[in-house]
Design an enzyme around this catalytic site. Structure first.
Site, short mmCIF file in Angstrom:
data_model
loop_
_atom_site.label_atom_id
_atom_site.label_comp_id
_atom_site.label_asym_id
_atom_site.label_seq_id
_atom_site.Cartn_x
_atom_site.Cartn_y
_atom_site.Cartn_z
N PRO A 292 0.31 -1.47 0.44
CA PRO A 292 0.31 -0.15 0.15
C PRO A 292 1.09 1.29 0.83
O PRO A 292 2.19 1.25 0.09
CB PRO A 292 -0.85 -0.25 1.56
CG PRO A 292 -0.70 -1.79 1.51
CD PRO A 292 0.79 -2.08 0.97
N GLU B 135 -24.69 10.96 16.52
CA GLU B 135 -22.39 10.22 16.68
C GLU B 135 -23.37 9.38 17.88
O GLU B 135 -22.63 8.53 18.01
CB GLU B 135 -22.16 11.37 16.71
CG GLU B 135 -21.49 12.28 15.84
CD GLU B 135 -21.05 11.16 14.69
OE1 GLU B 135 -20.38 10.25 14.69
OE2 GLU B 135 -21.25 11.42 13.84
N THR C 121 3.77 2.45 2.73
CA THR C 121 4.90 2.03 3.23
C THR C 121 6.50 1.28 3.62
O THR C 121 7.27 0.84 4.08
CB THR C 121 4.06 0.36 3.84
OG1 THR C 121 4.23 0.37 2.04
CG2 THR C 121 2.64 0.36 3.81
P1 ATP Z 1 4.02 5.11 -2.59
O1 ATP Z 1 3.97 3.96 -3.22
O2 ATP Z 1 3.30 5.62 -2.08
O3 ATP Z 1 4.74 5.55 -3.43
P2 ATP Z 1 5.98 4.19 -0.34
O4 ATP Z 1 6.23 2.84 -0.14
O5 ATP Z 1 7.50 4.16 -1.61
O6 ATP Z 1 5.07 4.99 -1.30
P3 ATP Z 1 7.91 5.97 0.34
O7 ATP Z 1 7.79 7.15 -0.39
O8 ATP Z 1 9.42 4.73 1.07
O9 ATP Z 1 6.63 5.02 0.67
O10 ATP Z 1 7.30 6.78 2.28
C1 ATP Z 1 7.21 7.76 2.48
C2 ATP Z 1 7.77 7.92 3.60
O11 ATP Z 1 7.22 7.54 4.96
C3 ATP Z 1 9.11 8.13 4.07
O12 ATP Z 1 10.06 9.16 3.49
C4 ATP Z 1 9.43 7.96 5.72
O13 ATP Z 1 9.71 9.00 6.18
C5 ATP Z 1 8.32 7.29 5.64
N1 ATP Z 1 8.41 5.68 5.89
C6 ATP Z 1 7.59 4.92 5.50
N2 ATP Z 1 7.99 3.81 5.84
C7 ATP Z 1 8.94 3.89 7.03
C8 ATP Z 1 9.46 2.71 7.47
N3 ATP Z 1 9.49 1.85 7.61
N4 ATP Z 1 10.78 3.24 7.97
C9 ATP Z 1 11.12 5.07 8.52
N5 ATP Z 1 10.17 5.77 8.47
C10 ATP Z 1 8.68 5.06 7.05
#
Ligand code: ATP
Length: 701
Positions: A265, A488, A268
């Site tokens: 999702p 509510e 994540t």
């Molecule tokens: P999308 O699919 O929408 O591109 P994504 O899964 O690639 O989302 P990211 O861009 O990697 O998501 O995550 C966004 C931000 O959420 C990161 O820059 C970080 O700050 C935070 N984040 C997400 N997961 C973690 C994690 N496991 N540990 C630390 N920070 C996290």
């Protein structure tokens, strides 16, 4: 061999230092050259400021006998030379002397006059000479003097032909300089792009836009910045290891995987994980997004794919990371309506060929990320291309704790902040949501001029992220407020009284975002949901409307959001999960997403009728149950609504005071997940349902 190639890499420092020693041509030199030419011309003109005069001015000079000589140049222009003594004497010429301009040596003219035809000019001069003679005669000058003045009069003027050498040279040179300039510009554009970047120019259009990270480019993200995701980390680490120590895996006859797909999702941490790979892997890392292949020109996508793999092969062993690969990786042949040659399909075909085609891409591993692996082309997902799918799920309690720890590190926290509590308050939150909570709480605390961030700031941040901004100034009439309070209270009461409904955290009638009020629940974290759980959730969602009907005898539009959710959930129960007796153990869910583009339902008209009637039966019976529960507890409901009107926000404890201890609390494990069930003031557009609800904790936002 690899070393040699490294040196040719335009961003390698060695390469740069070699080039720095030689003076390099810069296109700006041409600008400088043109500027110098311009300045020289200006200076040249300034040092020779010959004024142009009109005929009356020239005639006056002639009649005053100030002109010593007139030279007609190229039958176009007359150069007028003023007598030296006149210049010093006559104020009309003083300006010249003051400014110190013009030369009075006699070799340079002081004025010019556009003659507009030699014959006309000559006749004008002749007339003026006669007028002068007549004037002198009238003023009593002797015939001798008159004769002398006639002799000195610059008629006929001398004539000469002159060629403007500088003008001619410049008129030849400027077009040549311009041509060379344009040529250099084109060459510069064409030679650029080998190392990526600058793809917007027309000559770079087919070049890949991948960003290169290697030893010299520092990426600060490491695996320590990625909290949780332990399994995913192990898998990606292994991929890096494949590249670094291939023999460890190949000596038993195994093959190195071609690619891995990170699926999960939004928010994540897929991109973050890939960034950490770039930071940790000591191999070049080419990063780009699926949409970088897309351009308005046909064939560009495929050309960019080819260029990307060419670059990757040059730098092998290396990793390519394609974020949001669904932009190009959607299943082919879905778009049956246009019938056109689909550019995206061409790009995908090229990607398929490059990943597992005739050509070998030894030492190149492709990492890709997507939110929707279900819509990707099956050919892309088959073993030999993306051999591995790494699922990155929403974090569980422990992972949320770890993510909080990462994002709380840079914040100034008061002692009241408890990571355990915060992670319990945020089930269903993604890593990105948690990062947002931390940032938002810091902003909230700063707005209140605090020195430290307190627990309440985090709670406010969570509320804000789940429900939207508080809108205390929204104009709501007292009657509307009462309706909202009863609505509510209805949700709160029904969910309190039902065995499987999610227990409540708090209820508010302070408008937030689009909602006029909200009930926040504490659902358990579960992987599967039973019929009873879904049914109770539907009943609780209908509690708001049921309460309105019981207390006001009428129903309102305020339940739109509830009804939308209820309908989707009931539909999913009947059509997807096989939780309905009439339909039986049949699911019409299509995980491949193929049916998205189909006009036909996968069931008959008769089944459709049964589905419709079963859904409405299900919802109706839940509504009746909600009404029954509320009617049985009408007094308590009114008490709750009045308390809500009074306090605006009520909590779990207030419900306990009114209804007594919840008997199911011991049986149902409570894990907190604030989940708004807002009463919306205006109809919201129905959401596009992609996956059946109930398989996991439902979406918050
Ligand atoms: P999308 O699919 O929408 O591109 P994504 O899964 O690639 O989302 P990211 O861009 O990697 O998501 O995550 C966004 C931000 O959420 C990161 O820059 C970080 O700050 C935070 N984040 C997400 N997961 C973690 C994690 N496991 N540990 C630390 N920070 C996290």
């Amino acid at each position: 061999m690899a070393d040699k190639k490294q040196n040719r890499n335009p961003i390698s420092p060695k390469f740069n230092s070699q080039r720095k020693n030689k003076p390099r041509f810069s296109f700006y030199w041409i600008y400088v050259l043109l500027a110098v030419i311009f300045i020289v011309i200006q200076v040249f003109n300034y040092s020779n400021p010959v004024k142009e005069v009109s005929w009356p001015q020239l005639e006056e000079m002639l009649l005053k006998q100030d002109v010593s000589k007139i030279v007609v140049v190229n039958k176009e222009k007359a150069e007028i030379y003023i007598k030296k003594d006149r210049i010093q004497r006559d104020t009309a010429y003083k300006d010249f002397i003051k400014k110190g301009i013009g030369s009075f040596s006699g070799s340079n003219p002081q004025y010019t006059y556009q003659i507009g035809g030699e014959e006309i000019f000559n006749s004008l001069l002749k007339e003026t000479r006669d007028t002068l003679a007549a004037q002198l005669t009238r003023s009593g000058k002797s015939p001798l003097e008159v004769q002398k003045s006639k002799k000195e009069f610059p008629y006929p003027p001398s004539s000469t032909t002159r060629t403007d050498i500088w003008g001619n040279i410049l008129s030849y040179l400027i077009p040549i300089i311009l041509l060379i300039g344009v040529w250099f510009l084109i060459m510069r554009m064409m030679s650029r792009g080998g190392g990526g970047g600058g793809g917007s120019q027309i000559f770079n259009i087919g070049k890949s836009k991948a960003q290169l990270f290697d030893k010299e480019t520092s990426v600060t993200v490491t695996f320590n910045d990625v909290a949780g995701l332990e399994e995913a980390k192990v898998e990606v680490m292994e991929i890096v290891d494949f590249l670094k120590n291939p023999t460890k895996y190949t000596h038993l006859g195994g093959k190195i995987p071609k690619g891995a797909l990170l699926v999960g999702p939004p928010g994540t941490g897929k991109t973050l994980l890939a960034k950490a790979v770039a930071g940790e892997a000591k191999v070049p890392f080419l990063s780009l997004s699926g949409s970088d292949f897309v351009e308005m020109f046909v064939g560009v996508g495929a050309s960019r794919v080819r260029d990307l793999f060419r670059q990757a092969k040059e730098k092998a062993p290396c990793i390519i990371f394609i974020d949001e690969i669904d932009a190009i990786g959607r299943a082919r042949g879905r778009n049956a309506f246009t019938g056109s040659n689909d550019e995206r399909e061409n790009t995908l075909n090229q990607l398929l060929t490059e990943m597992d085609g005739f050509a070998t891409n030894t030492g190149v591993i492709i990492l890709a990320a997507t939110n929707r692996a279900d819509i990707l082309d099956p050919a892309l997902l088959r073993a030999g291309r993306f051999d591995r799918q790494i699922h990155v799920e929403l974090p569980d309690l422990e992972e949320r704790k770890a993510i909080f720890k990462v994002h709380l590190k840079p914040l100034k926290l008061s002692e009241t902040v408890d990571v355990e509590f915060l992670s319990k308050q945020t089930p269903g939150f993604s890593g990105a949501d948690i990062a947002n909570v931390c940032n938002e709480s810091a902003l909230i605390a700063a707005r209140k001029n605090k020195n430290m961030i307190e627990k309440q700031d985090f709670m406010d941040a969570i509320d804000r992220i789940v429900g939207g901004l508080e809108k205390r100034n929204k104009i709501i009439s007292p009657h509307e407020k009462k309706v909202i309070a009863f609505h509510e209270a209805g949700h709160a009461a029904v969910s309190w009284l039902l065995r499987y409904a999610q227990p409540l955290v708090k209820v508010t009638i302070v408008p937030r975002g689009k909602a006029l009020g909200a009930a926040w629940y504490l659902p358990e974290e579960r992987q599967i949901t039973t019929t009873e759980q879904m049914y109770d959730e539907i009943t609780a969602a209908l509690g708001g409307r049921a309460s309105e009907e019981i207390n006001f005898g009428t129903i309102s539009t305020g339940a739109l959001n509830d009804l939308e959710k209820v309908t989707k959930q009931a539909y999913a129960m009947v059509v997807y999960f096989g939780l309905n007796k009439e339909i039986g153990n049949i699911s019409f869910y299509d995980s491949t997403g193929q049916s998205e583009y189909s006009f036909q339902k996968p069931f008959s008209e008769k089944t459709a009728e049964v589905i419709d009637s079963e859904i409405s039966k299900l919802v109706e019976s839940a509504y009746v149950k909600a009404k029954q529960l509320l009617s049985d507890n009408r007094e308590k409901l009114a008490q709750l609504a009045n308390l809500l009107l009074d306090k605006e926000v009520i909590f779990h404890d207030d419900l306990e005071t009114i209804f007594g201890k919840r008997k199911f609390d011991e049986q149902v494990a409570i894990e907190s997940m604030p989940k708004a069930q807002p009463v919306v003031s205006e109809p919201a557009a129905p959401q596009d349902e992609k996956a059946p609800e109930g398989t996991q904790t439902p979406e918050i936002k």
